[in-house]
Design an enzyme around this catalytic site. Sequence first.
Site, short mmCIF file in Angstrom:
data_model
loop_
_atom_site.label_atom_id
_atom_site.label_comp_id
_atom_site.label_asym_id
_atom_site.label_seq_id
_atom_site.Cartn_x
_atom_site.Cartn_y
_atom_site.Cartn_z
N GLN A 1 -7.64 -3.60 1.32
CA GLN A 1 -6.95 -3.76 0.04
C GLN A 1 -6.52 -2.40 -0.51
O GLN A 1 -7.27 -1.73 -1.22
CB GLN A 1 -7.83 -4.48 -0.98
CG GLN A 1 -7.07 -4.79 -2.26
CD GLN A 1 -7.88 -5.61 -3.23
OE1 GLN A 1 -8.98 -6.06 -2.96
NE2 GLN A 1 -7.32 -5.79 -4.42
N PHE A 2 -5.29 -1.99 -0.18
CA PHE A 2 -4.79 -0.69 -0.62
C PHE A 2 -4.67 -0.58 -2.13
O PHE A 2 -4.68 0.52 -2.68
CB PHE A 2 -3.46 -0.36 0.06
CG PHE A 2 -2.28 -1.10 -0.49
CD1 PHE A 2 -1.49 -0.55 -1.49
CD2 PHE A 2 -1.96 -2.38 -0.03
CE1 PHE A 2 -0.40 -1.23 -2.00
CE2 PHE A 2 -0.88 -3.07 -0.54
CZ PHE A 2 -0.10 -2.50 -1.53
N THR A 3 -4.61 -1.71 -2.84
CA THR A 3 -4.44 -1.66 -4.29
C THR A 3 -5.66 -1.09 -5.01
O THR A 3 -5.58 -0.79 -6.20
CB THR A 3 -4.09 -3.05 -4.86
OG1 THR A 3 -5.16 -3.95 -4.58
CG2 THR A 3 -2.78 -3.56 -4.28
#
Length: 145
Positions: free
Chosen positions: A78-80
Site C-alpha cells: 500500500q504505497f498510500t
Amino acid sequence: MIALVQRVRGAHVDAANVRVGEIGHGLLVFVCAEPQDDEAVADKLVAKLLKLRIFADDAGAMNRSVVDVQGGVLLVSQFTLHADCRKGRRPSFTDALPPEPARELFARFVQATRAAHTAGPVATGEFGADMRVELVNDGPVTILL
C-alpha cells in the site's frame, strides 16, 4: 519501510472480484517501501513484525507474538502509507519507492516472511491491483512500524 499492523480475527483481500489472500486470526499488514529501503531493511522489519507481542497471554496482557499464537499474516502492498498531505488537499506520493523496485522489495518481504513464519499461513494481496480488503479488527490493535 512503513508497516501498518492490525491484529485481526480474520481478513481477506480480493482483486478483480477474486479472493487472492485470506487468513483467520493473526496480522493484517499494509506495507509501503521507501527509496532508502533495501533487503536488509525488509528482513529487519520481518523480524520485528513476527516478534511483536500484541496478542494476549493467559493473564490478558499483550505478551504473545503472531508466532506464539500460530496466527496468519496477510501482507498487502500500500504505497498510500507514504502520503504527504502537508501542502494542499491532494496527497503526494512522490517520496514512495517507484512501482518496479517497490514490487521487487515487496516480493522479498513476502519471501522473508514466508521463510521465517512457519507457525501459520502467510497470504498476500496482488501488488499494484485495485483491491478490496475486509477485516475484523481485534481489539482494536493497530500499530505503525
